[in-house]
Write an enzyme that holds these catalytic residues in place. Structure first.
Site, short mmCIF file in Angstrom:
data_model
loop_
_atom_site.label_atom_id
_atom_site.label_comp_id
_atom_site.label_asym_id
_atom_site.label_seq_id
_atom_site.Cartn_x
_atom_site.Cartn_y
_atom_site.Cartn_z
CB CYS A 1 -1.97 -5.15 -4.95
SG CYS A 1 0.09 -4.84 -4.60
CD GLU B 1 0.12 2.47 0.17
OE1 GLU B 1 -0.39 1.29 -1.32
OE2 GLU B 1 0.29 2.82 0.24
#
Ligand code: NAD
Length: 523
Positions: free
Chosen positions: A270, A236
């Site tokens: 993010c 991720e």
């Protein structure tokens, strides 16, 4: 983050005070944790779904009950306002709950149709825990991010060894302590602390999978390390998310979402909004709305601050560089500018007219900056959004459902929010993850449980075929029979017979299967 040979400190980004000191664990210490985890994992998996569910629900209840205490720790180490910390924890509680409640239904053994050629077989797939999962986490969402791996890996029957970011080790310690409080029998969740080298050691410590969340350059190092032992990885990584705004969008709503998505958590998200592509017909109006909202923000250390200081000091230089590059290449600062980049707190910066090949468009800035550029239409908006190498998430605002759905289908990302920002994060049943430089693999939802299990396929003969297929005793004519059976006509006839009587019928006189037994086969 001062270190001695064996320890490092975590600090408050607000005032620099030391929050805690932790050991820098070396490769031996990490391997010992993984070895302990392996014993714990076999005990944990033997408990079965129901027992694990009960314990994970106790963990959920404990996090919910002590959420303020945990939020204070997140606020102290990460610097984000208390309310944002609490929201992060509430979302994490939902995920623990979902993983606990759904592990059985997603991972239970299931039967599959065996197909025409193997009609005599009972076919099943079962999902088995991997063993010990190494979880490596970042600091920007130090609860939500690791919980997406930890809760799902535990629910699937694995033990975990968690290496939190060196910027938020106290939050990591709190989480692991809470799990151990509700599962005191075995160390199914362990903490290893240290800098990057400790994370690297975890990749080589014999774990059965690494679930990594962090920057793309570190993700590549993790993958390279794991390649040595073919240890599977879930990555991720970073993002460069765009918001697409159509001419018939609710501009007030879109501006509000873009502003919150860009500046909350000081832009250290993010899936934070770093770019907006807005239809030229509403560009001026939208930009004015965003600018007004950004000017109203009050970043700082106080309890009512819109967002806090930068957690990681080294990011400040990246922000400065991106803003400088954007302005040098012809971009225009609508709110703030280079002077907004302070030593701790960075004031909001809104840029426009920024060339599409500049750093502020192509690279992750991870700060409170936003680029708003006009586009001809939504097709151009999609093309520009897709031009970045990252592909984590995007948002689309439009008055037309069809336009949004079309853009959602075309966007090269893992998650899309329509007429909102980030709402997919709150739907626990939805997978989370990116494409391209944003990584691969999924946490959350059924996919997130399946990431932490390996499938095992089994077939069990229900009755013997008189004409063996995989044997040296196979008659030369058998292949021809099988060929006919798998021909279009053979399939139709056989399928029709199965549907009608639930058993395979004779294909034609003298050829095929009757009530589960092969008849004399003559082509
Ligand atoms: P980072 O890559 O610097 O560090 C992440 C973790 O990796 C830390 O625990 C660090 O100690 C460890 N690490 C460092 N070197 C390592 C190595 N060689 N081997 C193994 N582990 C190592 O990232 P960060 O600054 O902590 O986090 C910010 C980044 O994370 C941003 O790029 C952000 O976009 C990304 N992020 C992604 C998601 C997502 O879901 N895709 C979520 C949160 C953050």
């Amino acid at each position: 983050m001062p270190t001695t040979a064996q320890t490092f400190e975590s600090h408050s980004p607000a005032d620099g005070r030391v929050i805690a000191t932790y050991p820098i664990m070396d490769a031996d210490a990490v391997r010992e944790a993984v070895d302990r985890g392996r014993i714990a994992a076999s005990w944990w998996v033997s408990l079965g779904f129901d027992e694990r569910k009960a314990r994970l629900l106790r963990f959920k209840a404990l996090v919910a009950k002590r959420s303020k205490e945990l939020a204070e720790l997140v606020h102290a180490e990460n610097g984000k306002p208390m309310d944002d910390a609490l929201l992060e924890i509430i979302l994490s509680v939902e995920h623990i709950n979902w993983a606990a409640l759904n592990a059985r239904s997603v991972l239970k053994r299931r039967g599959v149709r065996p197909g025409l050629l193997t009609i005599n077989q009972a076919a099943h797939v079962r999902y088995q825990a991997l063993g010990v999962v190494g979880v490596i986490g970042p600091w920007n969402y130090p609860v939500f991010t690791p919980i997406g791996s930890i809760a799902y890996a535990l629910a699937a029957g694995n033990a975990i060894v968690f290496k939190p970011s060196e910027f938020t080790p106290a939050v990591g310690e709190w989480l692991i302590g809470a799990i151990n409080e509700v599962i005191p029998e075995q160390p199914v969740a362990q903490l290893v602390t240290g800098l990057g080298a400790t994370g690297a050691a975890l990749c080589e410590a014999g774990v059965d999978k690494i679930s990594f969340t962090g920057s793309t350059p570190t993700g590549k190092k993790v993958m390279a390390a794991c390649a040595k032992t073919l240890t599977p990885v879930l990555l991720e990584c970073g993002g460069k998310d765009a918001v697409l705004v159509d001419k018939d969008a609710d501009l007030e709503k879109a501006a509000d979402a873009a502003t919150f998505g860009a500046f909350s958590n000081a832009g250290q998200t993010c899936v934070g909004v770093e770019r907006v592509y807005v239809h030229q017909a509403v560009y001026d109006e939208f930009l004015a709305l965003v600018a007004a909202k950004a000017r109203n923000l009050t970043p700082g250390h106080g309890p009512d601050s819109s967002y806090g200081p930068m957690t990681m000091p080294s990011q400040i230089e990246v922000i400065r560089e991106h803003v400088r590059d954007a302005l040098e290449r012809g971009g225009r600062a609508v709110v703030g500018g280079p002077e907004s980049v302070g030593e701790g707190v960075v004031e909001p910066i809104v840029l426009t007219g920024v060339p599409e090949d500049s750093m502020a468009i192509m690279e992750e800035t991870f700060g409170p900056t936003l680029v708003v550029n006009p586009v001809r239409d939504m097709d151009e908006a999609v093309d520009r959004a897709n031009a970045a190498d990252f592909g984590l998430a995007a948002s689309v605002f439009s008055g037309s459902k069809a336009t949004m759905e079309r853009a959602a289908a075309q966007l090269h990302v893992g998650m899309v929010s329509m007429n909102s920002w980030v709402m997919y994060a709150g739907v626990s049943a939805l997978p989370w993850g990116g494409v391209g430089q944003s990584g691969f693999g999924r946490i959350h939802g059924p996919d997130g449980l399946l990431e932490f299990a390996r499938s095992k396929s089994t077939v069990r003969e229900r009755f013997a075929l008189p004409v063996p297929l995989v044997s040296f005793a196979r008659h030369p004519r058998t292949t021809e029979i099988v060929r006919r059976l798998t021909s279009r006509r053979g399939r139709v006839v056989l399928q029709a017979g199965r549907t009608a009587v639930g058993k395979p019928p004779p294909l034609q006189p003298g050829v095929g299967l009757t009530h589960g037994r092969w008849t004399n086969a003559h082509p």
